[in-house]
Design a protein around this motif. Structure first.
Motif, PDB file in Angstrom:
ATOM      1  N   TRP A 653     -59.302 -16.381 -86.091  1.00  0.00           N
ATOM      2  CA  TRP A 653     -59.184 -15.113 -87.219  1.00  0.00           C
ATOM      3  C   TRP A 653     -59.287 -15.872 -88.822  1.00  0.00           C
ATOM      4  O   TRP A 653     -59.154 -14.968 -89.722  1.00  0.00           O
ATOM      5  N   SER A 654     -57.921 -16.474 -88.570  1.00  0.00           N
ATOM      6  CA  SER A 654     -57.509 -17.152 -89.424  1.00  0.00           C
ATOM      7  C   SER A 654     -59.056 -18.038 -90.657  1.00  0.00           C
ATOM      8  O   SER A 654     -58.849 -17.700 -91.664  1.00  0.00           O
ATOM      9  N   HIS A 655     -59.274 -18.681 -89.586  1.00  0.00           N
ATOM     10  CA  HIS A 655     -61.291 -18.677 -90.653  1.00  0.00           C
ATOM     11  C   HIS A 655     -62.262 -18.281 -90.744  1.00  0.00           C
ATOM     12  O   HIS A 655     -62.763 -18.337 -92.444  1.00  0.00           O
ATOM     13  N   GLY A 656     -62.210 -16.532 -89.933  1.00  0.00           N
ATOM     14  CA  GLY A 656     -62.877 -15.954 -90.628  1.00  0.00           C
ATOM     15  C   GLY A 656     -61.576 -14.793 -91.751  1.00  0.00           C
ATOM     16  O   GLY A 656     -62.586 -14.308 -92.126  1.00  0.00           O
ATOM     17  N   GLU A 657     -61.277 -15.535 -92.554  1.00  0.00           N
ATOM     18  CA  GLU A 657     -60.001 -14.741 -93.372  1.00  0.00           C
ATOM     19  C   GLU A 657     -59.350 -13.179 -93.310  1.00  0.00           C
ATOM     20  O   GLU A 657     -59.538 -12.179 -93.543  1.00  0.00           O
ATOM     21  N   GLN A 658     -59.180 -13.537 -92.013  1.00  0.00           N
ATOM     22  CA  GLN A 658     -58.460 -12.275 -90.827  1.00  0.00           C
ATOM     23  C   GLN A 658     -57.424 -12.629 -90.172  1.00  0.00           C
ATOM     24  O   GLN A 658     -57.432 -12.547 -89.299  1.00  0.00           O
ATOM     25  N   PRO A 659     -56.587 -13.701 -90.901  1.00  0.00           N
ATOM     26  CA  PRO A 659     -55.276 -13.740 -90.714  1.00  0.00           C
ATOM     27  C   PRO A 659     -54.367 -12.887 -89.350  1.00  0.00           C
ATOM     28  O   PRO A 659     -54.429 -11.397 -89.896  1.00  0.00           O
ATOM     29  N   LEU A 660     -53.937 -13.343 -88.141  1.00  0.00           N
ATOM     30  CA  LEU A 660     -53.258 -11.884 -87.108  1.00  0.00           C
ATOM     31  C   LEU A 660     -52.378 -13.336 -86.997  1.00  0.00           C
ATOM     32  O   LEU A 660     -53.172 -13.850 -85.906  1.00  0.00           O
ATOM     33  N   SER A 661     -51.267 -11.718 -86.106  1.00  0.00           N
ATOM     34  CA  SER A 661     -50.291 -12.752 -85.472  1.00  0.00           C
ATOM     35  C   SER A 661     -50.682 -12.776 -83.709  1.00  0.00           C
ATOM     36  O   SER A 661     -50.860 -11.440 -83.822  1.00  0.00           O
ATOM     37  N   VAL A 662     -50.297 -13.431 -83.108  1.00  0.00           N
ATOM     38  CA  VAL A 662     -51.031 -12.953 -81.366  1.00  0.00           C
ATOM     39  C   VAL A 662     -49.175 -12.884 -81.272  1.00  0.00           C
ATOM     40  O   VAL A 662     -48.367 -13.928 -81.328  1.00  0.00           O
ATOM     41  N   ALA A 663     -49.234 -11.903 -80.245  1.00  0.00           N
ATOM     42  CA  ALA A 663     -48.245 -11.669 -78.941  1.00  0.00           C
ATOM     43  C   ALA A 663     -48.423 -12.401 -78.009  1.00  0.00           C
ATOM     44  O   ALA A 663     -49.898 -12.136 -77.017  1.00  0.00           O
ATOM     45  N   VAL A 664     -47.736 -12.959 -77.467  1.00  0.00           N
ATOM     46  CA  VAL A 664     -47.973 -13.800 -75.558  1.00  0.00           C
ATOM     47  C   VAL A 664     -46.431 -13.476 -75.218  1.00  0.00           C
ATOM     48  O   VAL A 664     -45.992 -13.265 -75.412  1.00  0.00           O
TER      49      VAL A 664
END
Length: 842
Positions: A653-664
């Protein structure tokens, strides 16, 4: 009785199942040996001497107790080596078997144990004699002779150990057989030393028979040293045991657990099978009879001896002893032997000049195999300590009452309920069932969380009073433990039990007011009946527990037990191997559920959730396969799989210019792994994801249960820059103040409170308190289970920042999540580099 969780033991008479094959082995091997040995028998004069030596050497050297069985490591290997060398093979079998018979007759073993040990000795020596006969003949006492003798004795030891483990497994269980092998590891070393000593003696005798003189002197010296050491060791052990016992009695005097602290330690100190405390009925006080047994973790309400012995000890105000070592009252020996009691000591408990009860120990387990006068003195000292603790009348009242009642609600406890159910099921009546109704108090944890445990105790007391007032007069109402109450009675049918459960639930359902907060007292009910759902108390209580647990999944319900309720637990057992294959073959998936800011509906991240579609069972609940992973050692692999997939998607997603946080999500056990922070650091570096884009969620119970073990791991993760979140907050017994000591960044309010805000003022107050205090602590707040615009508005009003739930999106696989991005995210916000904004909400 409280030993209900132990496996059922077989009677000792069943030992013939092992004894008979051993006897057949002895006969078969002896027959073969007699046919090929030249000569097979003879040498009677040395045989008599070696028989006497074997009997003398058969005194136990190392005593080992495996549950109720006593094992002794002896010195008989030494004369056995000499016998194998000097005597024909069948003569060795004969004298070794006779030695075993004499030895065990001397110890007065029961018939099954006696014949098992005799058959064990005969089988072992017959195998050893056959092996020695088959080996090529040797001359002199050289290495070849050593090897042959060692091999013959090894066969004796191997047959002995195997047969002991087999009979332990048969009578008690496989775990007892395993413990036998573990306990006898040191015995193998002793056997090796004995064989080596026998070879040395043999070589000395070959050189000169005069060597018997210094050997006899050496043996006498070793016996004297051993006796001195044994006496010193026993004195040291007794003093240590008395000290620990005194401390335990003092510590238990304030909480009413004297019987538990006393009896188990007395039984261990005296090395007895049973230890019994008896306080006869006095005035309004009922009789108390409690017994600790060596293979039961709890206390029994029976005693191995009759009441007449205890009464005599009280009347005479002196110890009563029956047994081979000490015997003050021999007239009881025959009756006790018929009851399986070989020896006992009963001492009175003196409170001033008054005898208030007795303390007794029964059946000595280790060498010496009987009680001695020294044991009587030790038990009298113990009784003096116990009597001092018991002479306080309030403590005696508490001891008598607490044996069968709950201290908070004053209702019968699980021990009393178990006994009552056990008695009820013994009496069958046509057209009647014994019904068990288990009431589980709902939302007690929320009360403890918001108002403290004192308020929770008040709720329990109130529920107890309501149940006692509403239940039929024929019913027994008790507290089964925690927030569970049991009602048991006889009814005409299962349908009547379900109807009564529903009626009682409605009658005790009412509001309770604590200060300015009103709490609804509600319960879920599990129902089980005899004989349909079990034939004994243990099974019925287990199954009514299952029914109550199932009722929790449908709040406010009454659930009747059915065999299908056990299928989930059994199903988990079968999933272990399938889970390993699924991890190996990549058959698990990761789903993603968006997390959205509530004010402006911007997408801030996703929660990553493991999902498993089983080829036979269909969709497997995460609760099921995570539990399987924890119990089969696969939790680390499962956690790493979800982390890798989450970080890989975050990188994409970062490479696609849409950075998102992930929760595990993390299991609590993961936080006890000191290597986990290093794994997280390596994975972040491998995928090139900034640490602040990873949030690790741990349930409230995993970090706020009072334990300190997770704290170092949490601090290490925080130092990496990873965000930490407390998941399902509010479902445990912790308080918001406990969050201050944790290095966390976020609190997630459990969905049960969020979904109840619109209809329950209590839930709204709880969510409001969590949001307000969390923000004061500098913590972000995420609301789970947001499913309607009304919930969204209420959360916005109280200042909650982030939410997730079906209002925005269900958990989606990656391909559907990409489609959701395209349909729900405003492309203009992505193009400007802002956090993506949702343009519509389904």
């Amino acid at each position: 009785m409280s030993g209900r969780d132990n496996p059922r033991r077989r009677p000792s008479e069943d030992a013939w199942i092992i004894t008979a094959p051993l006897a057949l082995v002895a006969v078969a091997c002896s027959t073969v040996t007699g046919l090929i040995a030249k000569p097979p028998i003879g040498g009677w004069l040395p045989a008599v001497l070696l028989l006497a030596l074997m009997i003398v050497a058969s005194g136990p050297v190392v005593g080992v107790v495996i549950r109720r069985q006593s094992l002794g490591m002896t010195l008989t290997e030494l004369p056995l080596v000499l016998a194998f060398y000097f005597l024909p093979p069948l003569t060795v079998v004969l004298i070794y078997t006779l030695s075993s018979l004499v030895t065990h007759l001397r110890h007065r073993l029961s018939a099954p144990k006696l014949w098992f040990n005799v058959a064990r000795a005969a089988a072992g020596t017959s195998v050893g004699a056959l092996v020695l006969t088959i080996l090529p003949p040797t001359e002199g006492v050289g290495p070849a002779t050593w090897l042959g003798l060692c091999l013959a004795v090894a066969m004796v030891i191997l047959v002995s150990l195997t047969s002991i483990a087999a009979v332990q497994t048969l009578l008690i269980g496989w775990h007892a057989g395993r413990e036998t092998f573990r306990a006898l590891r040191s015995g193998v070393l002793t056997n090796g030393i004995n064989v080596s000593a026998g070879l040395i003696v043999l070589m000395l005798l070959e050189q000169s028979w005069w060597s018997l003189v210094p050997l006899a002197a050496l043996a006498a010296g070793l016996v004297a040293v051993y006796r001195s050491y044994t006496e010193f060791f026993q004195q040291h052990r007794t003093l240590s045991g008395m000290y620990e016992l005194s401390r335990a009695i003092s510590a238990s005097g304030q909480d009413g657990t004297l019987a538990d602290a006393l009896l188990g330690r007395v039984r261990g100190l005296m090395q007895a099978e049973y230890a019994t405390l008896w306080l006869p009925a006095q005035g309004r006080h009922p009789e108390t009879l409690l017994t600790a047994r060596v293979d039961d973790p709890g206390l029994l309400d029976t005693a191995p001896t009759g009441v007449e012995l205890r009464q005599r000890a009280m009347q005479k105000a002196r110890p009563v002893t029956v047994g081979r070592g000490v015997c003050s009252d021999p007239e009881f020996r025959t009756s006790l032997a018929e009851q399986g009691v070989k020896d006992t000591i009963i001492v009175p408990l003196h409170s001033g000049r008054v005898v208030i009860g007795t303390l007794e120990v029964t059946n000595r387990l280790v060498d010496p195999s009987h009680f001695t006068a020294r044991d009587v003195a030790v038990l009298e000292t113990v009784a003096a300590h116990a009597a001092v603790a018991l002479e306080n009348s309030r403590l005696v009242d508490r001891l008598r009452h607490d044996a069968d009642h709950d201290t908070l609600t004053k209702l019968p406890n699980r021990r009393r309920l178990t006994a009552a159910v056990a008695e009820a099921v013994k009496i069958g009546a046509p057209g009647e069932v014994v019904a068990l109704l288990l009431f589980d108090v709902d939302r007690l944890r929320q009360v403890n969380e918001s108002l403290g445990h004192a308020a929770g105790d008040k709720v329990l007391v109130e529920v107890a009073e309501r149940l006692r007032a509403c239940a039929p007069s024929s019913a027994l109402v008790g507290r089964a433990g925690g927030d569970e109450f049991l009602v048991t009675l006889r009814l005409e049918s299962t349908e009547a039990a379900l109807e009564l459960a529903a009626q009682l639930r409605e009658q005790i359902r009412d509001e309770m007011v604590f200060d300015a907060l009103t709490v609804d007292v509600d319960t879920v009910v599990g129902v089980a009946v005899h004989p349909d759902h079990g034939s004994d108390a243990v099974a019925l209580l287990q199954r009514v527990d299952l029914a109550a647990s199932a009722a929790k999944s449908v709040p406010g319900s009454v659930q009747l037990y059915s065999p299908a309720l056990e299928s989930r637990s059994l199903r988990r057992l079968g999933l272990a191997g399938d889970l390993q294959r699924a991890l190996d073959e990549g058959k698990l998936e990761v789903y993603f559920q968006p997390k959205v800011t509530l004010r402006d509906r911007r997408l801030v991240g996703v929660e990553c959730l493991a999902r498993w579609e089983h080829p036979a069972h269909g969709t497997v609940s995460p609760d099921d396969f995570v539990a399987v992973a924890e119990h089969t050692g696969q939790l680390g692999r499962l956690t790493e799989f979800v982390l890798r997939e989450s970080l890989r998607r975050s990188r994409d997603w970062s490479h696609g210019e849409q950075p998102l946080s992930v929760a595990v999500n993390l299991a609590a056990r993961t936080l006890t792994d000191q290597h986990f922070p290093a794994l997280v650091r390596d994975l972040l570096a491998e995928y090139g994801v900034p640490p602040q884009r990873l949030t690790l969620e741990v349930t409230e119970a995993g970090v706020l249960d009072g334990a300190e073990r997770p704290i170092p791991t949490l601090r290490s993760l925080r130092d990496l820059g990873v965000r930490l979140s407390v998941d399902d907050f509010g479902t445990g017994n912790s308080s918001l103040a406990q969050l201050r000591r944790l290095p966390v960044h976020e609190v997630k309010v459990d969905r049960s409170f969020v979904q109840g805000m619109a209809t329950d003022p209590g839930d709204l107050a709880i969510v409001n308190a969590v949001v307000t205090l969390s923000q004061q602590f500098g913590l972000a707040v995420v609301a789970e289970g947001v499913e309607s615009e009304l919930m969204l508005e209420l959360l916005q009003d109280i200042g909650c920042e982030i939410g997730q739930g079906f209002l925005f999106s269900r958990p989606l696989p990656y391909e559907r999540l990409e489609a959701w991005f395209g349909a729900q995210v405003d492309p203009e916000t992505v193009a400007t580099g802002e956090l993506p904004r949702l343009r519509v909400v389904p």
